[in-house]
Design a protein around this motif. Structure first.
Motif, mmCIF file in Angstrom:
data_model
loop_
_atom_site.group_PDB
_atom_site.id
_atom_site.type_symbol
_atom_site.label_atom_id
_atom_site.label_comp_id
_atom_site.label_asym_id
_atom_site.label_seq_id
_atom_site.Cartn_x
_atom_site.Cartn_y
_atom_site.Cartn_z
ATOM 1 N N UNK A 1 -7.988 18.831 -3.970
ATOM 2 C CA UNK A 1 -6.835 17.992 -4.503
ATOM 3 C C UNK A 1 -6.033 17.104 -3.360
ATOM 4 N N UNK A 2 -5.848 16.226 -3.563
ATOM 5 C CA UNK A 2 -4.977 15.079 -2.492
ATOM 6 C C UNK A 2 -4.615 13.943 -3.001
ATOM 7 N N UNK A 3 -3.625 13.285 -2.207
ATOM 8 C CA UNK A 3 -3.061 12.192 -2.716
ATOM 9 C C UNK A 3 -2.965 11.122 -1.562
ATOM 10 N N UNK A 4 -3.318 9.848 -1.790
ATOM 11 C CA UNK A 4 -3.144 8.626 -0.968
ATOM 12 C C UNK A 4 -1.985 8.003 -1.555
ATOM 13 N N UNK B 1 4.130 -4.333 2.456
ATOM 14 C CA UNK B 1 3.488 -2.923 3.012
ATOM 15 C C UNK B 1 4.176 -2.306 4.179
ATOM 16 N N UNK B 2 4.735 -1.043 3.727
ATOM 17 C CA UNK B 2 5.483 -0.386 4.540
ATOM 18 C C UNK B 2 4.624 0.906 5.219
ATOM 19 N N UNK B 3 4.115 1.495 4.507
ATOM 20 C CA UNK B 3 3.035 2.830 5.115
ATOM 21 C C UNK B 3 2.060 3.213 4.216
ATOM 22 N N UNK B 4 1.345 4.149 4.627
ATOM 23 C CA UNK B 4 0.485 4.973 3.785
ATOM 24 C C UNK B 4 0.628 6.520 4.171
ATOM 25 N N UNK B 5 0.590 7.442 3.164
ATOM 26 C CA UNK B 5 0.815 8.637 3.595
ATOM 27 C C UNK B 5 -0.257 9.483 2.756
ATOM 28 N N UNK B 6 -0.852 10.541 3.307
ATOM 29 C CA UNK B 6 -1.915 11.170 2.780
ATOM 30 C C UNK B 6 -1.466 12.842 2.615
#
Length: 215
Positions: free
Chosen positions: A191-194, A208-213
């Motif tokens: 299980x994970x989130x982008x 656009x600011x950022x991407x977190x995983x």
């Protein structure tokens, strides 16, 4: 003294030449209209009155793979301290070496990187669920989520949420494992989130600011 008819002929000829010159200098309405049509713009853009309109434009941009328009949602180069954007790009050893030779600071994300890796960053799952977000409900309630999509042993959905305090719109592509062990119990591994974060500028425009995983 020149005959009067020669003088009149000279005046008429001069007036005719000036008229033709002005016609060349001033574009006709038909030419002007043609110039307006040639101005680069997304085909299905809606007028931006609030950030939900720009979200609709962003959604259309992603769906139509309009790279020129997509670039307007970024301020290049992008600093990615957590390197999450590079995790999505999943560079090969050769690609990594090429970037180190090309850029003085290869840790930054450049316009050329978006051109090359945008389909890895905004993958098919993101595109599919992004189209199902109800932009009007998202704007009214600051929250909207799509139904879950099942793919093999994985379920995923997109959760959109606007934080009125930080003025940040987050698009959370959440994956859950649909697998079960031998006893029929759900397996939580995998299980994970982008999470894609966009700053909302002046209450209207997404940037656009950022991407977190996570997970």
């Amino acid at each position: 003294m020149k005959p009067i008819h020669l003088i009149l002929a000279f005046i008429l000829l001069s007036a005719c030449n000036n008229s033709q010159k002005k016609a060349k200098e001033q574009p006709t309405s038909q030419t002007a209209a043609k110039d307006i049509i040639l101005i680069p713009q997304a085909k299905n853009d809606v007028e931006v009155k609030d950030w939900s309109d720009d979200f609709k434009n962003f959604r259309e941009t992603i769906y139509s793979k309009d790279l020129k328009k997509l670039k307007t949602y970024f301020d290049f180069p992008v600093a990615d301290g957590g390197a999450s954007i590079w995790s999505l790009c999943n560079l090969t050893e050769a690609e990594t070496k090429e970037r180190k030779n090309k850029f003085e600071n290869p840790d930054l994300f450049y316009e050329q990187d978006l051109e090359q890796y945008y389909s890895r960053i905004f993958n098919a799952d993101f595109v599919k669920t992004l189209l199902k977000i109800n932009a009007d409900q998202l704007y009214q309630t600051s929250y909207n989520e799509t139904p879950e999509v099942t793919k093999n042993e994985t379920k995923y959905q997109l959760i959109a949420e606007y934080n009125k305090t930080s003025k940040v719109l987050s698009l959370n592509l959440a994956y859950t494992n649909n697998a079960k062990d031998e006893e029929g119990n759900a397996v939580s591994e995998g299980e994970y989130n982008i999470i894609y974060s966009f700053a909302v500028i002046d209450g209207k425009y997404l940037k656009f600011k950022r991407i977190d995983i996570a997970g």
